[in-house]
Design a protein around this motif. Structure first.
Motif, PDB file in Angstrom:
ATOM      1  N   LYS A  45       0.797  -1.334   0.015  1.00  0.00           N
ATOM      2  CA  LYS A  45       0.055  -0.054  -0.126  1.00  0.00           C
ATOM      3  C   LYS A  45       0.515   0.814   0.425  1.00  0.00           C
ATOM      4  N   GLU A  46       2.028   1.091   0.830  1.00  0.00           N
ATOM      5  CA  GLU A  46       2.650   2.426   1.229  1.00  0.00           C
ATOM      6  C   GLU A  46       3.277   2.424  -1.113  1.00  0.00           C
ATOM      7  N   THR A  47       3.812   1.306  -0.898  1.00  0.00           N
ATOM      8  CA  THR A  47       4.655   0.788  -2.127  1.00  0.00           C
ATOM      9  C   THR A  47       3.961   1.527  -3.292  1.00  0.00           C
ATOM     10  N   ALA A  48       2.705   1.326  -3.426  1.00  0.00           N
ATOM     11  CA  ALA A  48       1.423   1.878  -4.762  1.00  0.00           C
ATOM     12  C   ALA A  48       1.123   3.697  -4.147  1.00  0.00           C
ATOM     13  N   GLU A  49       1.832   4.133  -3.194  1.00  0.00           N
ATOM     14  CA  GLU A  49       1.582   5.700  -2.311  1.00  0.00           C
ATOM     15  C   GLU A  49       2.880   6.201  -3.222  1.00  0.00           C
ATOM     16  N   ASN A  50       4.301   5.836  -2.851  1.00  0.00           N
ATOM     17  CA  ASN A  50       5.445   6.190  -3.405  1.00  0.00           C
ATOM     18  C   ASN A  50       5.398   6.372  -4.826  1.00  0.00           C
ATOM     19  N   VAL A  51       4.887   5.336  -6.025  1.00  0.00           N
ATOM     20  CA  VAL A  51       4.554   5.295  -7.252  1.00  0.00           C
ATOM     21  C   VAL A  51       4.661   6.195  -7.421  1.00  0.00           C
ATOM     22  N   HIS A  52       3.478   6.494  -7.132  1.00  0.00           N
ATOM     23  CA  HIS A  52       2.265   7.399  -7.264  1.00  0.00           C
ATOM     24  C   HIS A  52       2.551   8.875  -7.267  1.00  0.00           C
ATOM     25  N   LYS A  53       3.489   9.382  -6.213  1.00  0.00           N
ATOM     26  CA  LYS A  53       4.352  10.601  -6.406  1.00  0.00           C
ATOM     27  C   LYS A  53       5.346  10.291  -7.753  1.00  0.00           C
ATOM     28  N   ILE A  54       5.967   9.475  -7.659  1.00  0.00           N
ATOM     29  CA  ILE A  54       6.487   9.138  -8.950  1.00  0.00           C
ATOM     30  C   ILE A  54       6.542   9.230  -9.863  1.00  0.00           C
ATOM     31  N   LYS A  55       5.627   9.175  -9.877  1.00  0.00           N
ATOM     32  CA  LYS A  55       5.049   8.835 -11.668  1.00  0.00           C
ATOM     33  C   LYS A  55       4.400  10.222 -12.024  1.00  0.00           C
ATOM     34  N   HIS A  56       4.530  11.205 -11.142  1.00  0.00           N
ATOM     35  CA  HIS A  56       4.564  12.360 -11.674  1.00  0.00           C
ATOM     36  C   HIS A  56       6.044  13.152 -12.074  1.00  0.00           C
ATOM     37  N   LYS A  57       6.866  12.666 -11.688  1.00  0.00           N
ATOM     38  CA  LYS A  57       8.126  12.712 -11.721  1.00  0.00           C
ATOM     39  C   LYS A  57       8.316  12.275 -13.551  1.00  0.00           C
ATOM     40  N   ILE A  58       8.009  11.240 -13.468  1.00  0.00           N
ATOM     41  CA  ILE A  58       7.981  10.729 -14.739  1.00  0.00           C
ATOM     42  C   ILE A  58       7.575  11.494 -16.029  1.00  0.00           C
ATOM     43  N   SER A  59       6.494  12.023 -15.567  1.00  0.00           N
ATOM     44  CA  SER A  59       5.274  12.096 -16.626  1.00  0.00           C
ATOM     45  C   SER A  59       5.881  13.617 -16.917  1.00  0.00           C
ATOM     46  N   ILE A  60       6.751  13.980 -16.322  1.00  0.00           N
ATOM     47  CA  ILE A  60       7.412  15.788 -16.417  1.00  0.00           C
ATOM     48  C   ILE A  60       8.340  15.431 -17.257  1.00  0.00           C
ATOM     49  N   LEU A  61       9.400  14.148 -17.371  1.00  0.00           N
ATOM     50  CA  LEU A  61      10.588  13.780 -17.469  1.00  0.00           C
ATOM     51  C   LEU A  61      10.135  13.241 -18.977  1.00  0.00           C
ATOM     52  N   GLY A  62       9.152  13.823 -18.900  1.00  0.00           N
ATOM     53  CA  GLY A  62       8.381  13.099 -21.157  1.00  0.00           C
ATOM     54  C   GLY A  62       8.581  11.863 -21.299  1.00  0.00           C
ATOM     55  N   LEU A  63       7.907  10.939 -20.213  1.00  0.00           N
ATOM     56  CA  LEU A  63       8.231   9.062 -20.361  1.00  0.00           C
ATOM     57  C   LEU A  63       6.987   8.663 -20.380  1.00  0.00           C
ATOM     58  N   GLU A  64       6.463   8.882 -21.373  1.00  0.00           N
ATOM     59  CA  GLU A  64       4.870   8.917 -21.880  1.00  0.00           C
ATOM     60  C   GLU A  64       4.308   7.086 -21.483  1.00  0.00           C
ATOM     61  N   LYS A  65       5.958   6.467 -22.037  1.00  0.00           N
ATOM     62  CA  LYS A  65       5.172   4.482 -21.681  1.00  0.00           C
ATOM     63  C   LYS A  65       5.406   4.126 -20.709  1.00  0.00           C
TER      64      LYS A  65
END
Length: 105
Positions: free
Chosen positions: A48-68
């Motif tokens: 559960k906590e890991t899913a929350e971590n991935v959620h936060k990191i996911k936004h940085k992935i998007s900002i860095l142009g990594l669509e896939k």
């Protein structure tokens, strides 16, 4: 594997270099910390906590142009909510890719 870039940041900033620098600095500051917390939680199988971590990191992935990579992160987040870590290796590879890129900034 797709490569991180600053295209979205440059588009968002409208040419405001100070704003670009601020966004980049936020990523440089927050990403390593969020990655460390993610690694701790996934090692301890705190899904559960890991899913929350991935959620936060996911936004940085998007900002860095990594669509896939964003799509992988979104699926991984949902899997973790079901106590399933099947996309861990792929997600960890994305983190490694971003970590290497950030050292060039």
């Amino acid at each position: 594997m797709e490569q991180p870039n600053l295209n979205y940041i440059k588009e968002l900033s409208g040419g405001d270099e100070a704003f670009e620098a601020k966004l980049i600095n936020v990523i440089l500051l927050e990403f390593p910390e969020e990655k460390a917390i993610y690694l701790k939680n996934i090692t301890e199988k705190k899904y559960k906590e890991t899913a929350e971590n991935v959620h936060k990191i996911k936004h940085k992935i998007s900002i860095l142009g990594l669509e896939k990579s964003y799509e992988v992160a979104a699926k991984y987040e949902e899997n973790l909510k079901q106590n399933n870590s099947v996309l861990k290796e792929e997600f960890d590879s994305i983190l490694k890719n971003i970590t290497e890129y950030l050292t060039t900034l």
